[in-house]
Design a protein around this motif. Structure first.
Motif, PDB file in Angstrom:
ATOM      1  N   GLU A  15       8.557   0.278  -7.429  1.00 31.01           N
ATOM      2  CA  GLU A  15       9.096   1.541  -7.901  1.00 31.01           C
ATOM      3  C   GLU A  15       8.092   2.684  -7.799  1.00 31.01           C
ATOM      4  N   ARG A  16       6.955   2.435  -7.189  1.00 31.02           N
ATOM      5  CA  ARG A  16       5.999   3.519  -6.998  1.00 31.02           C
ATOM      6  C   ARG A  16       6.589   4.584  -6.080  1.00 31.02           C
ATOM      7  N   GLY A  17       6.404   5.840  -6.462  1.00 31.15           N
ATOM      8  CA  GLY A  17       6.875   6.912  -5.617  1.00 31.15           C
ATOM      9  C   GLY A  17       6.121   6.947  -4.297  1.00 31.15           C
ATOM     10  N   VAL A  18       6.764   7.491  -3.276  1.00 27.37           N
ATOM     11  CA  VAL A  18       6.182   7.554  -1.941  1.00 27.37           C
ATOM     12  C   VAL A  18       6.123   9.009  -1.482  1.00 27.37           C
ATOM     13  N   ILE A  19       4.949   9.428  -1.070  1.00 31.74           N
ATOM     14  CA  ILE A  19       4.755  10.746  -0.463  1.00 31.74           C
ATOM     15  C   ILE A  19       4.513  10.525   1.018  1.00 31.74           C
ATOM     16  N   VAL A  20       5.350  11.094   1.850  1.00 31.49           N
ATOM     17  CA  VAL A  20       5.256  10.903   3.292  1.00 31.49           C
ATOM     18  C   VAL A  20       4.556  12.098   3.921  1.00 31.49           C
TER      19      VAL A  20
ATOM     20  N   LEU B 173      -0.425  13.254  -9.429  1.00 32.97           N
ATOM     21  CA  LEU B 173      -0.120  12.326  -8.348  1.00 32.97           C
ATOM     22  C   LEU B 173       0.245  10.950  -8.882  1.00 32.97           C
ATOM     23  N   GLY B 174      -0.378  10.554 -10.007  1.00 28.02           N
ATOM     24  CA  GLY B 174      -0.090   9.256 -10.594  1.00 28.02           C
ATOM     25  C   GLY B 174      -0.363   8.124  -9.624  1.00 28.02           C
ATOM     26  N   ASN B 175       0.562   7.191  -9.559  1.00 28.36           N
ATOM     27  CA  ASN B 175       0.360   6.040  -8.683  1.00 28.36           C
ATOM     28  C   ASN B 175       1.157   6.163  -7.388  1.00 28.36           C
ATOM     29  N   ALA B 176       1.562   7.386  -7.042  1.00 29.94           N
ATOM     30  CA  ALA B 176       2.343   7.576  -5.822  1.00 29.94           C
ATOM     31  C   ALA B 176       1.541   7.111  -4.606  1.00 29.94           C
ATOM     32  N   ARG B 177       2.242   6.517  -3.690  1.00 32.17           N
ATOM     33  CA  ARG B 177       1.628   6.002  -2.468  1.00 32.17           C
ATOM     34  C   ARG B 177       1.788   7.022  -1.351  1.00 32.17           C
TER      35      ARG B 177
ATOM     36  N   VAL C 204      13.118  14.346   7.913  1.00 33.36           N
ATOM     37  CA  VAL C 204      13.534  13.866   6.591  1.00 33.36           C
ATOM     38  C   VAL C 204      14.127  12.465   6.699  1.00 33.36           C
ATOM     39  N   GLY C 205      14.932  12.228   7.745  1.00 34.25           N
ATOM     40  CA  GLY C 205      15.501  10.905   7.939  1.00 34.25           C
ATOM     41  C   GLY C 205      14.421   9.850   8.161  1.00 34.25           C
ATOM     42  N   LYS C 206      13.408  10.189   8.956  1.00 32.12           N
ATOM     43  CA  LYS C 206      12.302   9.263   9.172  1.00 32.12           C
ATOM     44  C   LYS C 206      11.538   9.019   7.874  1.00 32.12           C
ATOM     45  N   ALA C 207      11.366  10.085   7.095  1.00 30.30           N
ATOM     46  CA  ALA C 207      10.646   9.953   5.826  1.00 30.30           C
ATOM     47  C   ALA C 207      11.399   9.048   4.858  1.00 30.30           C
ATOM     48  N   ARG C 208      12.714   9.201   4.808  1.00 32.25           N
ATOM     49  CA  ARG C 208      13.520   8.317   3.948  1.00 32.25           C
ATOM     50  C   ARG C 208      13.360   6.863   4.370  1.00 32.25           C
ATOM     51  N   GLY C 209      13.393   6.630   5.671  1.00 33.09           N
ATOM     52  CA  GLY C 209      13.238   5.279   6.167  1.00 33.09           C
ATOM     53  C   GLY C 209      11.866   4.705   5.857  1.00 33.09           C
ATOM     54  N   ARG C 210      10.831   5.538   5.982  1.00 37.65           N
ATOM     55  CA  ARG C 210       9.477   5.061   5.690  1.00 37.65           C
ATOM     56  C   ARG C 210       9.330   4.750   4.205  1.00 37.65           C
ATOM     57  N   ALA C 211       9.912   5.568   3.344  1.00 36.08           N
ATOM     58  CA  ALA C 211       9.850   5.304   1.909  1.00 36.08           C
ATOM     59  C   ALA C 211      10.594   4.024   1.573  1.00 36.08           C
ATOM     60  N   LEU C 212      11.702   3.781   2.269  1.00 33.22           N
ATOM     61  CA  LEU C 212      12.463   2.556   2.036  1.00 33.22           C
ATOM     62  C   LEU C 212      11.625   1.336   2.391  1.00 33.22           C
TER      63      LEU C 212
END
Length: 225
Positions: free
Chosen positions: A10-15, A38-42, A68-76
């Motif tokens: 559940e860590r947030g993702v910054i792309v 930033l916390g524990n965001a990856r 944005v679509g690529k970023a969503r996929g990378r976060a997934l």
């Protein structure tokens, strides 16, 4: 569930999206310094060669939606929600009226299309110009390196081809693009990124201000239509 009890998935993702990994890694150090919480965001990278600065209207919107679509996929794949998106692009120009026009156009479109906190790292002339704002970080990477007086304390946003200037003037061994992230890392480690830069660059200031305005809790938001 509190942030303390969240699992790793559940860590947030910054792309970080850009054409070159070295540039993304430089930008990552700036984000780590200036994000309010930033916390524990990856922080993860995606490669994207789409040129935004030359696009307008529907073409610009389409290119950003692709990123944005690529970023969503990378976060997934990273098993976390997409909470931040940074797009890097070298301006290949100086901070003049054309920079102002391009940045307003691209940043506005990015803000409209991004589902989360976003920022545009439009580096004038290129990301090495941002590194020159922190000359004392260079000898921390290579003890023999010294940024000459001609490159200190100036508006680096008006400097053409700062990468080539560094290669010629910094000393031995010659500066390479892969050294950039190391300089940025030392700039943050030494507290230089937290202090006033040695010189100015409006494109750096614009990016830092944009990242500093991100929500402390960087959650997804609905895109406005």
């Amino acid at each position: 569930m509190t942030a303390r009890n969240r699992g790793p998935q559940e860590r947030g993702v910054i792309v970080l999206a850009g054409e070159d990994s070295n540039d993304c890694r430089i930008v990552a150090e700036i984000v780590r310094q200036h994000h309010p919480e930033l916390g524990n965001a990856r922080l993860v990278e995606i490669s994207d060669k789409a040129r935004l600065k030359t696009a307008t209207g529907p073409e610009l919107t389409a290119r950003i939606r692709t990123i944005v679509g690529k970023a969503r996929g990378r976060a997934l794949r990273a098993k976390g929600p997409l909470v931040g998106l940074v797009i890097h692009e070298d301006l290949d120009g100086c901070t003049d009226a054309e920079y102002t026009r391009i940045r307003a156009n691209v940043a506005g479109a990015l803000s409209r299309e991004s589902p989360c906190n976003s920022a545009l790292a439009l580096a004038a002339w290129e990301s090495e110009a941002w590194l020159l704002l922190f000359p004392d970080a260079f000898p921390a990477v290579r003890p023999k390196w010294k940024v000459p007086a001609q490159l200190r304390g100036r508006d680096t946003g008006t400097l053409r081809s700062p990468k080539e200037e560094l290669k010629r003037r910094l000393g031995s061994p010659a500066f390479r693009e892969s050294d950039g992230p190391k300089v940025a890392e030392q700039a943050r480690s030494l507290g230089l990124l937290a202090s006033d830069p040695t010189g100015t660059n409006r494109s750096y200031k614009d990016f830092v201000q944009e990242v500093g305005q991100w929500s402390a809790v960087a959650g997804p938001r609905h895109r406005r239509r």
